[in-house]
Design a protein around this motif. Structure first.
Motif, mmCIF file in Angstrom:
data_model
loop_
_atom_site.group_PDB
_atom_site.id
_atom_site.type_symbol
_atom_site.label_atom_id
_atom_site.label_comp_id
_atom_site.label_asym_id
_atom_site.label_seq_id
_atom_site.Cartn_x
_atom_site.Cartn_y
_atom_site.Cartn_z
ATOM 1 N N MET A 47 47.923 14.631 49.498
ATOM 2 C CA MET A 47 47.587 16.020 49.251
ATOM 3 C C MET A 47 48.306 16.871 50.299
ATOM 4 O O MET A 47 48.161 16.660 51.495
ATOM 5 N N ASN A 48 49.080 17.853 49.857
ATOM 6 C CA ASN A 48 49.861 18.708 50.740
ATOM 7 C C ASN A 48 49.126 20.027 50.978
ATOM 8 O O ASN A 48 49.181 20.928 50.148
ATOM 9 N N LEU A 49 48.427 20.114 52.123
ATOM 10 C CA LEU A 49 47.692 21.332 52.437
ATOM 11 C C LEU A 49 48.620 22.356 53.075
ATOM 12 O O LEU A 49 49.478 22.009 53.883
ATOM 13 N N ARG A 50 48.435 23.605 52.697
ATOM 14 C CA ARG A 50 49.221 24.707 53.249
ATOM 15 C C ARG A 50 48.278 25.679 53.946
ATOM 16 O O ARG A 50 47.152 25.904 53.503
ATOM 17 N N LEU A 51 48.748 26.265 55.033
ATOM 18 C CA LEU A 51 48.023 27.277 55.781
ATOM 19 C C LEU A 51 48.623 28.631 55.457
ATOM 20 O O LEU A 51 49.836 28.752 55.295
ATOM 21 N N GLY A 52 47.798 29.654 55.333
ATOM 22 C CA GLY A 52 48.336 30.973 55.021
ATOM 23 C C GLY A 52 47.278 32.047 55.081
ATOM 24 O O GLY A 52 46.197 31.849 55.634
ATOM 25 N N PHE A 53 47.631 33.200 54.533
ATOM 26 C CA PHE A 53 46.675 34.303 54.489
ATOM 27 C C PHE A 53 46.697 34.948 53.115
ATOM 28 O O PHE A 53 47.671 34.858 52.374
ATOM 29 N N ILE A 54 45.599 35.602 52.792
ATOM 30 C CA ILE A 54 45.467 36.368 51.558
ATOM 31 C C ILE A 54 44.948 37.740 51.936
ATOM 32 O O ILE A 54 43.947 37.860 52.645
ATOM 33 N N GLY A 55 45.633 38.775 51.488
ATOM 34 C CA GLY A 55 45.191 40.152 51.693
ATOM 35 C C GLY A 55 44.659 40.701 50.379
ATOM 36 O O GLY A 55 45.294 40.561 49.330
ATOM 37 N N ILE A 56 43.479 41.299 50.430
ATOM 38 C CA ILE A 56 42.824 41.831 49.238
ATOM 39 C C ILE A 56 42.533 43.307 49.464
ATOM 40 O O ILE A 56 41.854 43.662 50.422
ATOM 41 N N VAL A 57 43.078 44.163 48.602
ATOM 42 C CA VAL A 57 42.813 45.603 48.665
ATOM 43 C C VAL A 57 41.903 45.938 47.494
ATOM 44 O O VAL A 57 42.247 45.669 46.330
ATOM 45 N N ILE A 58 40.761 46.529 47.793
ATOM 46 C CA ILE A 58 39.751 46.816 46.782
ATOM 47 C C ILE A 58 39.664 48.327 46.591
ATOM 48 O O ILE A 58 39.193 49.039 47.477
ATOM 49 N N GLU A 59 40.133 48.785 45.452
ATOM 50 C CA GLU A 59 40.128 50.220 45.150
ATOM 51 C C GLU A 59 38.860 50.651 44.425
ATOM 52 O O GLU A 59 38.555 51.831 44.371
ATOM 53 N N ASP A 60 38.144 49.682 43.855
ATOM 54 C CA ASP A 60 36.916 49.963 43.123
ATOM 55 C C ASP A 60 35.751 49.246 43.801
ATOM 56 O O ASP A 60 35.586 48.034 43.646
ATOM 57 N N PRO A 61 34.935 49.961 44.581
ATOM 58 C CA PRO A 61 33.857 49.311 45.323
ATOM 59 C C PRO A 61 32.818 48.619 44.435
ATOM 60 O O PRO A 61 32.091 47.748 44.895
ATOM 61 N N LEU A 62 32.768 48.968 43.163
ATOM 62 C CA LEU A 62 31.828 48.321 42.248
ATOM 63 C C LEU A 62 32.220 46.871 41.952
ATOM 64 O O LEU A 62 31.441 46.133 41.352
ATOM 65 N N ARG A 63 33.408 46.461 42.367
ATOM 66 C CA ARG A 63 33.883 45.086 42.143
ATOM 67 C C ARG A 63 33.511 44.137 43.271
ATOM 68 O O ARG A 63 33.827 42.950 43.219
ATOM 69 N N ALA A 64 32.840 44.630 44.305
ATOM 70 C CA ALA A 64 32.540 43.810 45.484
ATOM 71 C C ALA A 64 31.729 42.562 45.140
ATOM 72 O O ALA A 64 32.001 41.477 45.672
ATOM 73 N N THR A 65 30.755 42.687 44.272
ATOM 74 C CA THR A 65 29.925 41.538 43.907
ATOM 75 C C THR A 65 30.764 40.459 43.235
ATOM 76 O O THR A 65 30.630 39.267 43.547
ATOM 77 N N GLU A 66 31.643 40.860 42.335
ATOM 78 C CA GLU A 66 32.516 39.914 41.636
ATOM 79 C C GLU A 66 33.466 39.222 42.617
ATOM 80 O O GLU A 66 33.677 38.008 42.547
ATOM 81 N N ILE A 67 34.023 39.989 43.535
ATOM 82 C CA ILE A 67 34.940 39.434 44.541
ATOM 83 C C ILE A 67 34.201 38.433 45.426
ATOM 84 O O ILE A 67 34.686 37.319 45.660
ATOM 85 N N ASN A 68 33.032 38.811 45.932
ATOM 86 C CA ASN A 68 32.275 37.911 46.801
ATOM 87 C C ASN A 68 31.840 36.639 46.091
ATOM 88 O O ASN A 68 31.772 35.571 46.710
ATOM 89 N N SER A 69 31.577 36.727 44.796
ATOM 90 C CA SER A 69 31.239 35.536 44.029
ATOM 91 C C SER A 69 32.413 34.554 43.990
ATOM 92 O O SER A 69 32.239 33.342 44.182
ATOM 93 N N ILE A 70 33.607 35.073 43.758
ATOM 94 C CA ILE A 70 34.813 34.230 43.746
ATOM 95 C C ILE A 70 35.052 33.632 45.124
ATOM 96 O O ILE A 70 35.329 32.442 45.266
ATOM 97 N N LEU A 71 34.923 34.449 46.165
ATOM 98 C CA LEU A 71 35.142 33.951 47.518
ATOM 99 C C LEU A 71 34.136 32.868 47.878
ATOM 100 O O LEU A 71 34.478 31.896 48.563
#
Length: 84
Positions: A1-25
Motif C-alpha cells: 500500500m503506497n501512502l501519500r502525505l499531503g494537504f486538502i484546502g476546503i473553501v466553504i461559501e455556503d455555511p448551511l453545508r457545514a453539517t454535510e462537510i463534517n459528516s464526510i470528514l
C-alpha cells in the motif's frame, strides 16, 4: 500500500453545508492527521469559511474524500500530495 502525505484546502461559501462537510470528514477521519478551521472570513453576514487538512492515505482514499467534498454545492476543494 503506497501512502501519500499531503494537504486538502476546503473553501466553504455556503455555511448551511457545514453539517454535510463534517459528516464526510468524520467518515474519512482515519486519513486526517490534522485539521485547522477558520470560520466566516468575509465582510458579509454569511461569510466564507476555510478548513485545511493534513492527510495521509492512498491516492484512491484521498481522491474519494476530495471527490465527495467537491460534489457539494458552495464548496471548493484543492489538494496537493507528496510525490514519494
Amino acid at each position: 500500500m503506497n501512502l501519500r502525505l499531503g494537504f486538502i484546502g476546503i473553501v466553504i461559501e455556503d455555511p448551511l453545508r457545514a453539517t454535510e462537510i463534517n459528516s464526510i470528514l468524520s467518515r474519512f477521519g482515519h486519513l486526517i492527521a490534522g485539521r485547522m478551521g477558520v470560520p466566516r472570513l468575509s465582510h458579509n453576514e454569511a461569510g466564507i469559511s476555510v478548513i485545511t487538512l493534513i492527510v495521509q492515505g492512498t491516492t484512491d482514499e484521498l481522491g474519494a474524500l476530495t471527490g465527495q467534498l467537491g460534489n457539494i454545492n458552495g464548496v471548493q476543494v484543492r489538494s496537493a500530495l507528496s510525490t514519494k
